[in-house]
Design a protein around this motif. Structure first.
Motif, PDB file in Angstrom:
ATOM      1  N   THR A  54       0.829  -1.211   0.000  1.00 57.28           N
ATOM      2  CA  THR A  54       0.000   0.000   0.000  1.00 57.28           C
ATOM      3  C   THR A  54       0.860   1.256   0.000  1.00 57.28           C
ATOM      4  O   THR A  54       1.589   1.517   0.967  1.00 57.28           O
ATOM      5  CB  THR A  54      -0.938   0.017   1.230  1.00 57.28           C
ATOM      6  N   ASP A  55       0.775   2.026  -1.083  1.00 57.42           N
ATOM      7  CA  ASP A  55       1.415   3.350  -1.187  1.00 57.42           C
ATOM      8  C   ASP A  55       2.934   3.315  -1.022  1.00 57.42           C
ATOM      9  O   ASP A  55       3.537   4.254  -0.494  1.00 57.42           O
ATOM     10  CB  ASP A  55       0.808   4.318  -0.143  1.00 57.42           C
ATOM     11  N   THR A  56       3.575   2.253  -1.497  1.00 62.75           N
ATOM     12  CA  THR A  56       5.031   2.125  -1.321  1.00 62.75           C
ATOM     13  C   THR A  56       5.808   2.174  -2.632  1.00 62.75           C
ATOM     14  O   THR A  56       7.032   2.121  -2.631  1.00 62.75           O
ATOM     15  CB  THR A  56       5.372   0.799  -0.615  1.00 62.75           C
ATOM     16  N   GLY A  57       5.102   2.281  -3.772  1.00 62.53           N
ATOM     17  CA  GLY A  57       5.771   2.207  -5.067  1.00 62.53           C
ATOM     18  C   GLY A  57       6.670   3.391  -5.378  1.00 62.53           C
ATOM     19  O   GLY A  57       6.659   4.413  -4.684  1.00 62.53           O
ATOM     20  N   ALA A  58       7.457   3.257  -6.441  1.00 60.54           N
ATOM     21  CA  ALA A  58       8.415   4.291  -6.839  1.00 60.54           C
ATOM     22  C   ALA A  58       7.698   5.587  -7.199  1.00 60.54           C
ATOM     23  O   ALA A  58       6.706   5.596  -7.933  1.00 60.54           O
ATOM     24  CB  ALA A  58       9.242   3.799  -8.018  1.00 60.54           C
ATOM     25  N   ILE A  59       8.214   6.705  -6.694  1.00 59.14           N
ATOM     26  CA  ILE A  59       7.596   8.013  -6.880  1.00 59.14           C
ATOM     27  C   ILE A  59       7.937   8.587  -8.250  1.00 59.14           C
ATOM     28  O   ILE A  59       9.095   8.590  -8.681  1.00 59.14           O
ATOM     29  CB  ILE A  59       8.043   8.983  -5.768  1.00 59.14           C
ATOM     30  N   ILE A  60       6.900   9.093  -8.938  1.00 59.24           N
ATOM     31  CA  ILE A  60       7.092   9.742 -10.240  1.00 59.24           C
ATOM     32  C   ILE A  60       7.170  11.250 -10.066  1.00 59.24           C
ATOM     33  O   ILE A  60       8.059  11.912 -10.574  1.00 59.24           O
ATOM     34  CB  ILE A  60       5.931   9.388 -11.194  1.00 59.24           C
ATOM     35  N   GLY A  61       6.203  11.816  -9.332  1.00 56.92           N
ATOM     36  CA  GLY A  61       6.187  13.262  -9.137  1.00 56.92           C
ATOM     37  C   GLY A  61       5.484  13.646  -7.856  1.00 56.92           C
ATOM     38  O   GLY A  61       4.700  12.876  -7.295  1.00 56.92           O
ATOM     39  N   GLN A  62       5.775  14.870  -7.386  1.00 58.61           N
ATOM     40  CA  GLN A  62       5.141  15.389  -6.179  1.00 58.61           C
ATOM     41  C   GLN A  62       4.871  16.882  -6.318  1.00 58.61           C
ATOM     42  O   GLN A  62       5.583  17.583  -7.051  1.00 58.61           O
ATOM     43  CB  GLN A  62       6.005  15.137  -4.937  1.00 58.61           C
ATOM     44  N   SER A  63       3.871  17.364  -5.594  1.00 56.63           N
ATOM     45  CA  SER A  63       3.542  18.784  -5.582  1.00 56.63           C
ATOM     46  C   SER A  63       3.088  19.154  -4.180  1.00 56.63           C
ATOM     47  O   SER A  63       2.194  18.508  -3.624  1.00 56.63           O
ATOM     48  CB  SER A  63       2.432  19.080  -6.602  1.00 56.63           C
ATOM     49  N   SER A  64       3.705  20.179  -3.595  1.00 59.43           N
ATOM     50  CA  SER A  64       3.395  20.569  -2.213  1.00 59.43           C
ATOM     51  C   SER A  64       2.206  21.516  -2.143  1.00 59.43           C
ATOM     52  O   SER A  64       1.977  22.320  -3.046  1.00 59.43           O
ATOM     53  CB  SER A  64       4.608  21.246  -1.570  1.00 59.43           C
ATOM     54  N   VAL A  65       1.464  21.425  -1.026  1.00 61.77           N
ATOM     55  CA  VAL A  65       0.315  22.294  -0.765  1.00 61.77           C
ATOM     56  C   VAL A  65       0.378  22.727   0.700  1.00 61.77           C
ATOM     57  O   VAL A  65       0.563  21.898   1.588  1.00 61.77           O
ATOM     58  CB  VAL A  65      -1.016  21.560  -1.043  1.00 61.77           C
ATOM     59  N   ALA A  66       0.236  24.034   0.953  1.00 58.61           N
ATOM     60  CA  ALA A  66       0.268  24.550   2.324  1.00 58.61           C
ATOM     61  C   ALA A  66      -1.033  24.227   3.041  1.00 58.61           C
ATOM     62  O   ALA A  66      -2.102  24.204   2.438  1.00 58.61           O
ATOM     63  CB  ALA A  66       0.496  26.055   2.310  1.00 58.61           C
ATOM     64  N   ILE A  67      -0.934  23.973   4.359  1.00 62.05           N
ATOM     65  CA  ILE A  67      -2.107  23.796   5.214  1.00 62.05           C
ATOM     66  C   ILE A  67      -2.234  25.047   6.069  1.00 62.05           C
ATOM     67  O   ILE A  67      -1.389  25.312   6.934  1.00 62.05           O
ATOM     68  CB  ILE A  67      -1.973  22.545   6.111  1.00 62.05           C
ATOM     69  N   ASN A  68      -3.257  25.832   5.838  1.00 62.85           N
ATOM     70  CA  ASN A  68      -3.458  27.073   6.570  1.00 62.85           C
ATOM     71  C   ASN A  68      -3.979  26.806   7.980  1.00 62.85           C
ATOM     72  O   ASN A  68      -4.561  25.753   8.242  1.00 62.85           O
ATOM     73  CB  ASN A  68      -4.433  27.979   5.819  1.00 62.85           C
ATOM     74  N   PRO A  69      -3.801  27.767   8.917  1.00 63.54           N
ATOM     75  CA  PRO A  69      -4.234  27.553  10.307  1.00 63.54           C
ATOM     76  C   PRO A  69      -5.715  27.235  10.461  1.00 63.54           C
ATOM     77  O   PRO A  69      -6.094  26.524  11.386  1.00 63.54           O
ATOM     78  CB  PRO A  69      -3.892  28.899  10.979  1.00 63.54           C
ATOM     79  N   GLU A  70      -6.570  27.752   9.572  1.00 63.50           N
ATOM     80  CA  GLU A  70      -8.006  27.499   9.670  1.00 63.50           C
ATOM     81  C   GLU A  70      -8.469  26.402   8.700  1.00 63.50           C
ATOM     82  O   GLU A  70      -9.677  26.181   8.536  1.00 63.50           O
ATOM     83  CB  GLU A  70      -8.792  28.792   9.382  1.00 63.50           C
ATOM     84  N   GLU A  71      -7.536  25.723   8.067  1.00 64.56           N
ATOM     85  CA  GLU A  71      -7.863  24.708   7.055  1.00 64.56           C
ATOM     86  C   GLU A  71      -8.687  23.572   7.653  1.00 64.56           C
ATOM     87  O   GLU A  71      -8.427  23.119   8.766  1.00 64.56           O
ATOM     88  CB  GLU A  71      -6.570  24.126   6.492  1.00 64.56           C
ATOM     89  N   THR A  72      -9.692  23.130   6.890  1.00 57.96           N
ATOM     90  CA  THR A  72     -10.445  21.941   7.276  1.00 57.96           C
ATOM     91  C   THR A  72     -10.158  20.835   6.265  1.00 57.96           C
ATOM     92  O   THR A  72      -9.589  21.097   5.196  1.00 57.96           O
ATOM     93  CB  THR A  72     -11.959  22.206   7.286  1.00 57.96           C
ATOM     94  N   ALA A  73     -10.580  19.627   6.593  1.00 58.80           N
ATOM     95  CA  ALA A  73     -10.404  18.523   5.644  1.00 58.80           C
ATOM     96  C   ALA A  73     -11.114  18.834   4.336  1.00 58.80           C
ATOM     97  O   ALA A  73     -10.653  18.467   3.258  1.00 58.80           O
ATOM     98  CB  ALA A  73     -10.934  17.226   6.246  1.00 58.80           C
ATOM     99  N   GLY A  74     -12.242  19.542   4.422  1.00 61.41           N
ATOM    100  CA  GLY A  74     -12.994  19.882   3.223  1.00 61.41           C
ATOM    101  C   GLY A  74     -12.257  20.847   2.310  1.00 61.41           C
ATOM    102  O   GLY A  74     -12.160  20.621   1.099  1.00 61.41           O
ATOM    103  N   THR A  75     -11.716  21.920   2.866  1.00 56.01           N
ATOM    104  CA  THR A  75     -11.008  22.905   2.040  1.00 56.01           C
ATOM    105  C   THR A  75      -9.688  22.338   1.525  1.00 56.01           C
ATOM    106  O   THR A  75      -9.302  22.581   0.386  1.00 56.01           O
ATOM    107  CB  THR A  75     -10.752  24.207   2.813  1.00 56.01           C
ATOM    108  N   LEU A  76      -9.008  21.547   2.359  1.00 51.93           N
ATOM    109  CA  LEU A  76      -7.746  20.952   1.922  1.00 51.93           C
ATOM    110  C   LEU A  76      -7.997  19.908   0.834  1.00 51.93           C
ATOM    111  O   LEU A  76      -7.217  19.796  -0.119  1.00 51.93           O
ATOM    112  CB  LEU A  76      -7.018  20.318   3.113  1.00 51.93           C
ATOM    113  N   HIS A  77      -9.078  19.151   0.964  1.00 50.68           N
ATOM    114  CA  HIS A  77      -9.454  18.179  -0.064  1.00 50.68           C
ATOM    115  C   HIS A  77      -9.540  18.853  -1.426  1.00 50.68           C
ATOM    116  O   HIS A  77      -9.001  18.365  -2.425  1.00 50.68           O
ATOM    117  CB  HIS A  77     -10.801  17.554   0.299  1.00 50.68           C
ATOM    118  N   ASP A  78     -10.197  20.013  -1.488  1.00 54.33           N
ATOM    119  CA  ASP A  78     -10.385  20.693  -2.763  1.00 54.33           C
ATOM    120  C   ASP A  78      -9.066  21.206  -3.341  1.00 54.33           C
ATOM    121  O   ASP A  78      -8.846  21.157  -4.554  1.00 54.33           O
ATOM    122  CB  ASP A  78     -11.371  21.846  -2.600  1.00 54.33           C
ATOM    123  N   LYS A  79      -8.184  21.684  -2.475  1.00 58.56           N
ATOM    124  CA  LYS A  79      -6.869  22.155  -2.942  1.00 58.56           C
ATOM    125  C   LYS A  79      -6.028  20.992  -3.478  1.00 58.56           C
ATOM    126  O   LYS A  79      -5.388  21.094  -4.528  1.00 58.56           O
ATOM    127  CB  LYS A  79      -6.133  22.869  -1.805  1.00 58.56           C
TER     128      LYS A  79
END
Length: 311
Positions: A136-161
């Protein structure tokens, strides 16, 4: 291959980028609601509306399904929020099968990376595309992209980002496959791994003797779904009534009362004591009722019938 809205956005972006989607795989329809009517997954809804070839296998190793996937002659399979695939499926396409995962692997492997990142107080997460293997989730990485988590972030808003970032990364990954410029890199673990297992009921229960920051992170990380909860207790017979909390704010008021004790604050909020500082409850949902602002709850709630401590 996918199920929820997160996967639909990826699918739509892939089509928008000009790639030919020869098939869509999603979960079988399931009974839902009081009437137990069959409910389509978000991915099926999209596939039907766009007249895409659709597959809903009960068992992924079913020979008929395996043969159907082989007959598609797809160059690659894209997996987003789906079931764990067997090797007889992910080894079919010549260019490989990759997954879009909502974390910066190897951190937060598992079913609920968005929720756990917020619950653990992270300030950054992201999305990863990686080639599937037998774990589970251990395969070779192709690409990544970072996203900031703001102090008021919820799972809902972060999901959309993360959904938007994941869609963009999926298209980038397909471009690398198309141009034969893939350079997958094995996951290297240089620090303790934080996992993201499925959320269970006990994970949702608020323990008020923890720090205010920890409690606020739990509330944000479980909002809007499945929702962090506590219990009110009726004075008359000790019956417990569940109260879900979807929004709160931290204060700089040191808690003087026992953890879980609550008072009215400015007639708009419930102020609750924790191990450290008081927190204000802003949006809640009483068992059997609709989600509401705490001010609306206060105006219609008979506090004299309940103890003034959450458990």
């Amino acid at each position: 291959m996918g199920t929820p809205a997160f996967a639909v956005t990826v699918l739509d972006r892939i089509i928008g980028a000009g790639h030919e989607v020869v098939g869509v795989v999603t979960t079988p329809d399931k009974p839902a609601g009081r009437g137990q009517h069959l409910k389509f997954s978000d991915v099926k809804q999209y596939a039907v509306e766009h007249q895409l070839a659709l597959y809903q296998p009960e068992k992924l190793k079913d020979p008929t399904f395996v043969e159907a996937m082989q007959q598609l002659k797809a160059d690659a399979f894209v997996v987003v929020a789906f079931r764990m695939l067997p090797a007889c499926i992910y080894n079919i396409p010549p260019m490989g099968t990759f997954n879009v995962h909502a974390s910066l692997l190897p951190q937060y492997r598992g079913a609920a990376p968005i929720q756990w990142a917020i619950m653990n107080g992270e300030t950054e997460t992201g999305v990863t595309t990686f080639l599937l293997d037998e774990h589970t989730d251990t395969g070779a990485i192709i690409g990544q992209s970072s996203v900031a988590i703001n102090p008021e972030e919820t799972a809902g808003t972060l999901h959309d980002k993360l959904m938007e970032a994941g869609a963009n990364l999926a298209v980038e990954t397909l471009h690398k496959m198309e141009t034969h410029s893939l350079e997958p890199k094995s996951q290297i673990v240089n620090e303790p791994i934080k996992t993201a297992p499925k959320i269970f009921k006990e994970d949702m229960h608020i323990h008020w003797n923890e720090t205010a920051e920890h409690i606020a992170n739990k509330i944000r990380g479980l909002s809007p779904y499945p929702g962090a909860f506590t219990f009110l207790t009726e004075k008359k017979d000790g019956k417990k009534v569940q109260l879900k909390i979807f929004e709160c704010s931290l204060t700089d008021l040191k808690s003087a009362d026992n953890p879980g004790s609550f008072l009215l604050f400015e007639q708009k909020y419930l102020k609750v004591a924790t191990k450290t500082y008081d927190i204000l409850l802003k949006i809640i949902q009483v068992e059997g009722k609709k989600m509401m602002k705490t001010s609306d709850f206060i105006s219609g709630f008979r506090f004299e019938n309940y103890t003034n401590i959450f458990i």
